[in-house]
Design a protein around this motif. Structure first.
Motif, PDB file in Angstrom:
ATOM      1  N   HIS A  57    -122.495  23.105  81.380  1.00  0.00           N
ATOM      2  CA  HIS A  57    -123.571  24.101  81.218  1.00  0.00           C
ATOM      3  C   HIS A  57    -124.659  23.474  80.360  1.00  0.00           C
ATOM      4  CE1 HIS A  57    -121.164  27.315  83.041  1.00  0.00           C
ATOM      5  NE2 HIS A  57    -120.142  26.764  82.422  1.00  0.00           N
ATOM      6  N   HIS A  89    -112.581  25.536  89.357  1.00  0.00           N
ATOM      7  CA  HIS A  89    -112.850  24.946  88.046  1.00  0.00           C
ATOM      8  C   HIS A  89    -111.818  25.432  87.025  1.00  0.00           C
ATOM      9  CE1 HIS A  89    -114.546  25.785  84.077  1.00  0.00           C
ATOM     10  NE2 HIS A  89    -114.750  27.017  84.445  1.00  0.00           N
ATOM     11  N   HIS A 119    -118.719  19.991  86.274  1.00  0.00           N
ATOM     12  CA  HIS A 119    -118.884  21.359  85.774  1.00  0.00           C
ATOM     13  C   HIS A 119    -119.211  21.385  84.280  1.00  0.00           C
ATOM     14  CE1 HIS A 119    -118.419  25.740  85.873  1.00  0.00           C
ATOM     15  NE2 HIS A 119    -117.955  25.593  84.645  1.00  0.00           N
ATOM     16  N   ASP A 171    -116.848  21.443  81.236  1.00  0.00           N
ATOM     17  CA  ASP A 171    -117.242  22.813  80.886  1.00  0.00           C
ATOM     18  C   ASP A 171    -118.019  22.804  79.562  1.00  0.00           C
ATOM     19  OD1 ASP A 171    -117.517  25.431  81.605  1.00  0.00           O
ATOM     20  OD2 ASP A 171    -115.577  26.089  80.860  1.00  0.00           O
TER      21      ASP A 171
HETATM   22 ZN   LIG Z   1    -118.121  27.016  83.015  1.00  0.00          ZN
END
Ligand SMILES: [Zn+2]
Length: 246
Positions: free
Chosen positions: A8, A151, A6, A199
């Protein structure tokens, strides 16, 4: 080999450098989650360009609050048309830290349900966000028939046990290094339901996380769980490969 399940990646400037740096640090796969229309487009591009990147398509609950109905409709249409590019729907869910009014909460819940429906119809797993709304999120997931990854799940003992009983997966990240309460929760999760995440580019202690930090997360967990780094590495990678069918 480690997998960051996970992150971005569309929020980083130098994607080539990032992939190189990840590979140098044994992080061979990154699953990039989307938050809105533009990030879905970018993540699809990345997943086509790099063998190391897979993408999740979805609308983030906090971004939904900033979007007009027309923009949401266009984004959902785009998501459906490009669903074959995705290994999961994500990042989807609810965030009651950002949604304060009943109207905002209902908007998030409606879109969460809609995206769960799309996942189910396409037999895809989901990567979920449930900040300040862990119990409600599990409630909304109870009718969902696919695989679930929670998550950065920060629920109480009861909600964590409930999720373990339902065989939901958990991805834990750099917060295990900085937050003792979260670390204790992460340790309580059985290894067969555990995955690693960052993250990124979220900041921890003023430092921007990068996907290869999953190794630091694994090292911390290995030390605290009293098992070898190899065992964490192999099991979390196996869990991720099976979950995302990669
Ligand atoms: Zn996220």
């Amino acid at each position: 080999m480690f997998i960051d399940v996970h992150c971005h990646l569309e929020m980083f400037k130098d994607i080539n450098g990032l992939v190189k740096e990840s590979l140098l640090n044994q992080t061979q796969k990154m699953i990039s989650s989307s938050v809105d229309f533009n990030s879905m487009k970018k993540n699809i591009e990345f997943s086509k360009k790099f063998d190391e990147i897979e993408c999740c398509l979805g609308l983030h609950p906090s971004n939904i609050l900033l979007m007009k109905e027309k923009e949401i409709d266009l984004s959902i249409d785009f998501l459906k048309k490009n669903i074959h590019c995705a290994v999961a729907l994500g990042e989807i869910g609810i965030d009651f830290k950002h949604a304060k009014t009943t109207e905002q909460k209902e908007k998030q819940i409606k879109l969460y349900k809609k995206q769960l429906e799309i996942a189910e119809k396409n037999v895809l797993p989901v990567v979920t966000h449930s900040r300040f709304a862990e119990k409600k999120s599990l409630e909304l997931l109870s009718d969902f028939k696919g695989k679930v990854l929670l998550h950065w799940f920060d629920g109480n003992k009861k909600t964590i046990l409930d999720a373990i009983r339902k065989k939901y997966f958990f991805s834990v990240g750099p917060a295990v290094i900085y937050n003792p309460d979260y670390l204790a929760k992460a340790i309580s999760i059985p290894l067969n339901l555990l995955m690693l995440e960052t993250d990124s580019p979220v900041e921890f202690n003023g430092e921007t996380a990068k996907p290869f930090w999953v190794k630091k997360v694994a090292e911390k967990l290995a030390k605290e769980k009293g098992i070898s780094l190899k065992e964490i590495e192999e099991q979390t990678t196996k869990n991720a490969e099976e979950f995302f069918s990669i």
